[in-house]
Scaffold this motif. Structure first.
Motif, PDB file in Angstrom:
ATOM      1  N   VAL A  99       0.405  -1.177  -0.195  1.00 50.72           N
ATOM      2  CA  VAL A  99      -0.711   0.242  -0.162  1.00 50.72           C
ATOM      3  C   VAL A  99       1.200   1.020  -0.082  1.00 50.72           C
ATOM      4  O   VAL A  99       0.902   2.362  -0.529  1.00 50.72           O
ATOM      5  CB  VAL A  99      -0.533  -0.207   1.061  1.00 50.72           C
ATOM      6  CG1 VAL A  99      -1.841   1.351   1.706  1.00 50.72           C
ATOM      7  CG2 VAL A  99      -1.711  -0.968   0.996  1.00 50.72           C
ATOM      8  N   LEU A 110      -3.157  -5.529  -7.675  1.00 48.92           N
ATOM      9  CA  LEU A 110      -3.558  -4.631  -8.577  1.00 48.92           C
ATOM     10  C   LEU A 110      -3.879  -5.856 -10.214  1.00 48.92           C
ATOM     11  O   LEU A 110      -3.181  -6.794 -10.002  1.00 48.92           O
ATOM     12  CB  LEU A 110      -2.477  -4.144  -9.154  1.00 48.92           C
ATOM     13  CG  LEU A 110      -1.503  -2.785  -8.572  1.00 48.92           C
ATOM     14  CD1 LEU A 110      -1.010  -2.234  -8.894  1.00 48.92           C
ATOM     15  CD2 LEU A 110      -2.907  -1.694  -8.000  1.00 48.92           C
ATOM     16  N   ARG A 119      -3.607   1.926  -9.179  1.00 53.87           N
ATOM     17  CA  ARG A 119      -4.038   2.132  -7.575  1.00 53.87           C
ATOM     18  C   ARG A 119      -5.572   3.242  -7.560  1.00 53.87           C
ATOM     19  O   ARG A 119      -4.582   4.510  -7.979  1.00 53.87           O
ATOM     20  CB  ARG A 119      -2.887   2.138  -6.389  1.00 53.87           C
ATOM     21  CG  ARG A 119      -1.455   3.339  -7.166  1.00 53.87           C
ATOM     22  CD  ARG A 119      -0.805   3.854  -5.680  1.00 53.87           C
ATOM     23  NE  ARG A 119       0.199   2.189  -5.340  1.00 53.87           N
ATOM     24  CZ  ARG A 119       0.456   2.025  -4.364  1.00 53.87           C
ATOM     25  NH1 ARG A 119       0.020   2.428  -3.224  1.00 53.87           N
ATOM     26  NH2 ARG A 119       0.898   0.396  -3.637  1.00 53.87           N
ATOM     27  N   GLY A 131      -8.006  -1.547  -9.868  1.00 53.83           N
ATOM     28  CA  GLY A 131      -7.234  -1.908  -8.664  1.00 53.83           C
ATOM     29  C   GLY A 131      -7.104  -1.127  -7.501  1.00 53.83           C
ATOM     30  O   GLY A 131      -6.517   0.615  -7.011  1.00 53.83           O
ATOM     31  N   ASN A 132      -8.451  -1.436  -6.418  1.00 48.60           N
ATOM     32  CA  ASN A 132      -8.396  -1.348  -5.519  1.00 48.60           C
ATOM     33  C   ASN A 132      -9.236   0.726  -5.498  1.00 48.60           C
ATOM     34  O   ASN A 132      -8.032   1.355  -5.444  1.00 48.60           O
ATOM     35  CB  ASN A 132      -7.885  -0.198  -4.464  1.00 48.60           C
ATOM     36  CG  ASN A 132      -7.234  -1.589  -3.464  1.00 48.60           C
ATOM     37  OD1 ASN A 132      -6.673  -2.724  -3.994  1.00 48.60           O
ATOM     38  ND2 ASN A 132      -7.129  -1.993  -2.407  1.00 48.60           N
ATOM     39  N   VAL A 187      -4.692   2.620   1.042  1.00 47.56           N
ATOM     40  CA  VAL A 187      -4.508   2.890  -0.450  1.00 47.56           C
ATOM     41  C   VAL A 187      -5.147   4.410  -0.390  1.00 47.56           C
ATOM     42  O   VAL A 187      -4.203   5.516  -1.280  1.00 47.56           O
ATOM     43  CB  VAL A 187      -5.215   2.135  -1.115  1.00 47.56           C
ATOM     44  CG1 VAL A 187      -6.771   2.750  -1.428  1.00 47.56           C
ATOM     45  CG2 VAL A 187      -3.792   2.213  -2.719  1.00 47.56           C
ATOM     46  N   THR A 233       2.832   4.806  -8.287  1.00 46.07           N
ATOM     47  CA  THR A 233       2.762   3.971  -8.985  1.00 46.07           C
ATOM     48  C   THR A 233       4.000   3.833  -9.568  1.00 46.07           C
ATOM     49  O   THR A 233       3.976   2.286 -10.403  1.00 46.07           O
ATOM     50  CB  THR A 233       1.612   4.549 -10.194  1.00 46.07           C
ATOM     51  OG1 THR A 233       0.375   4.856  -9.023  1.00 46.07           O
ATOM     52  CG2 THR A 233       1.294   3.742 -10.515  1.00 46.07           C
ATOM     53  N   ASP A 260       5.385   0.277  -8.671  1.00 41.91           N
ATOM     54  CA  ASP A 260       4.369  -0.751  -8.544  1.00 41.91           C
ATOM     55  C   ASP A 260       4.569  -0.871 -10.053  1.00 41.91           C
ATOM     56  O   ASP A 260       4.942  -2.307 -10.466  1.00 41.91           O
ATOM     57  CB  ASP A 260       2.588  -0.004  -8.727  1.00 41.91           C
ATOM     58  CG  ASP A 260       2.295   0.623  -7.379  1.00 41.91           C
ATOM     59  OD1 ASP A 260       2.856  -0.143  -6.188  1.00 41.91           O
ATOM     60  OD2 ASP A 260       0.930   0.590  -7.501  1.00 41.91           O
TER      61      ASP A 260
END
Length: 494
Positions: free
Chosen positions: A69, A81, A136, A141-142, A186, A195, A198
């Motif tokens: 997170v 994700l 995200r 993606g949440n 998040v 990101t 990510d």
């Protein structure tokens, strides 16, 4: 060089659909800088691919990628994700995976891979697995989740007093608290700097030693900051319709957005003056448009998509004009304007405030562009209306009001890139959202790595705008053949 036929224009339209949402940047107050995290991300395991859900047999495969997170605490809570890919159509010629950074923020990379992979050229699809993800706060993606009822209470961005300004600040604070409670931890870690980590975790999970990346619109911010953070992990990178995250002030940012939007309107007017098939040919286009804006302001203009319902002046600008500018569909815009002008006026009535994207907090976390008070806000509105007299109520101004009071985890700065390979920066001369001067600026900030490829045409997006652009981008991605500095490609005729 010979130009393509109508198929190129169809690709432009398809590309613009995938990029809907485009650029609508945020103006924010407050500053909270996240700790720098430059450690190499690692995936929690190999991606487990399976056919994507849905009634259509798309051929796309889906998986999930588990990431922290908060990358400042890599051993803390995680989130999943959503990731999607389409394998290279000619496995024997495969170069590797190419990751697409979606725009918006708010666009779903998964939906693009599943339903609109045609925005990439046949050669890129032949040589690469096309991979993308829902960042995200977006899609699966949440996603940011907020009270529907509270969202419907959004104050008008047309502020008329300090009391309106204060009420907007109070509403924004209440909405942020609601969204944070519904979204989870998040919510405070939605910025592009997170990101970037990510994206590198996805590179690792894909088994790629170096990243091949194509970022479009807001995705160019992700690509540029990745190159800044992990310059030696880049194989090839295309930044298409480029965001300049170094713009220092609210005034500079909003002026740039207003100027590039008005430029597209002026290009539309010039086209209509010389195109005999323009539905407004021979007319005073400015006067016709201003008449529609006045009708919309009184609540008398019917929404073509919702018969019997009035359309606001903001929707007229952002949903009618801007969407056509994105696609460089000037003929379609002229026809739409002529149809609305001929429509019967509705009884005057108030118009509602259009909802903003739920990914608005991503904007707010990436941009520190403060507005002190109502007087400051009013001066910005005056400047925008002077710069873009045909396009009031532009979406960046709406975002200004929506992000008042929000903290900024990833404030803007000039890029500092050392050791990256050549990075291809692609932009149209007449882009309605990410103006050409931004691309010039980003290419310069990239230093020796920045290579600017200019599309001498219109629209938001350029990499498949005719054979010159397509071949140049294909050669760079597949063979790392870099166009000459100062290269440009001719516009595809309307």
């Amino acid at each position: 060089m010979q130009l393509g036929d109508g198929s190129a224009l169809r690709r432009i339209a398809a590309r613009a659909t995938a990029m809907a949402g485009g650029l609508a940047m945020a103006v924010v107050t407050g500053l909270a800088v996240a700790p720098a995290v430059h450690a190499s991300p690692s995936a929690t395991g190999a991606l487990r691919w399976a056919p994507c859900d849905g009634p259509e047999k798309s051929g796309a495969e889906c998986a999930t990628l588990s990431v922290p997170v908060d990358w400042a605490h890599p051993n803390g809570p995680t989130l999943d994700l959503a990731v999607a890919r389409r394998k290279a159509t000619e496995p024997g010629a495969r170069v590797g995976s190419m990751v697409f950074g979606p725009g918006g923020p708010g666009d779903s990379g998964v939906q693009m891979v599943v339903g609109n992979v045609s925005r990439f050229s046949p050669e890129v699809r032949r040589r690469f697995d096309i991979v993308s993800f829902d960042p995200r706060g977006v899609g699966a993606g949440n996603p940011v989740t907020c009270s529907t009822a509270l969202l419907a209470e959004r104050p008008s961005p047309v502020l008329k007093s300090q009391a309106d300004f204060d009420a907007t600040l109070a509403y924004n604070k209440r909405l942020r608290a609601d969204c944070r409670a519904r979204t989870g931890p998040v919510f405070d870690h939605l910025d592009t700097a997170q990101t970037v980590r990510d994206l590198d975790a996805l590179r690792v999970a894909l088994g790629e030693r170096k990243l091949t990346f194509h970022g479009s619109s807001y995705g160019t911010l992700l690509g540029a900051q990745y190159a800044e953070t992990y310059p030696r992990r880049v194989r090839a990178m295309v930044l298409e319709s480029v965001i300049d995250h170094s713009v220092p002030t609210t005034l500079d940012f909003l002026h740039a957005e207003a100027a590039t939007a008005q430029d597209s309107f002026q290009e539309f007017v010039k086209w209509c003056g010389r195109a005999a098939d323009c539905a407004l040919h021979g007319r005073d286009v400015h006067a016709v448009w201003q008449g529609l804006l006045a009708r919309a302001g009184r609540g008398e203009l019917e929404d073509p998509a919702r018969p019997g319902t009035s359309m606001s002046s903001s929707d007229l600008v952002n949903k009618i004009a801007f969407r056509k500018f994105y696609q460089a569909d000037y003929a379609g815009l002229a026809t739409a304007i002529a149809g609305m002008e001929a429509s019967k006026p509705l009884p005057a009535s108030p118009t509602s405030v259009a909802p903003l994207p739920t990914a608005t907090p991503v904007f707010c976390s990436d941009w520190h562009l403060p507005v002190r008070d109502y007087r400051d806000y009013a001066s910005l509105v005056t400047m925008m209306n002077t710069t873009a007299p045909d396009l009031p109520h532009l979406l960046p101004l709406h975002m200004t009001a929506a992000c008042l009071g929000a903290p900024t985890a990833n404030p803007q700065h000039r890029l500092d890139v050392h050791g990256a390979p050549p990075i291809l920066v692609s932009n149209a001369l007449h882009d309605p959202a990410t103006g050409y001067p931004w691309a010039v600026s980003v290419a310069r900030q990239l230093g020796r790595s920045g290579v600017l490829l200019t599309y001498e045409g219109h629209g938001h997006g350029s990499v498949t705008s005719g054979p010159c652009m397509e071949n140049s981008v294909n050669s760079y991605l597949t063979d790392l053949a870099v166009p000459p500095r100062g290269a440009s490609c001719p516009a595809v005729p309307f």
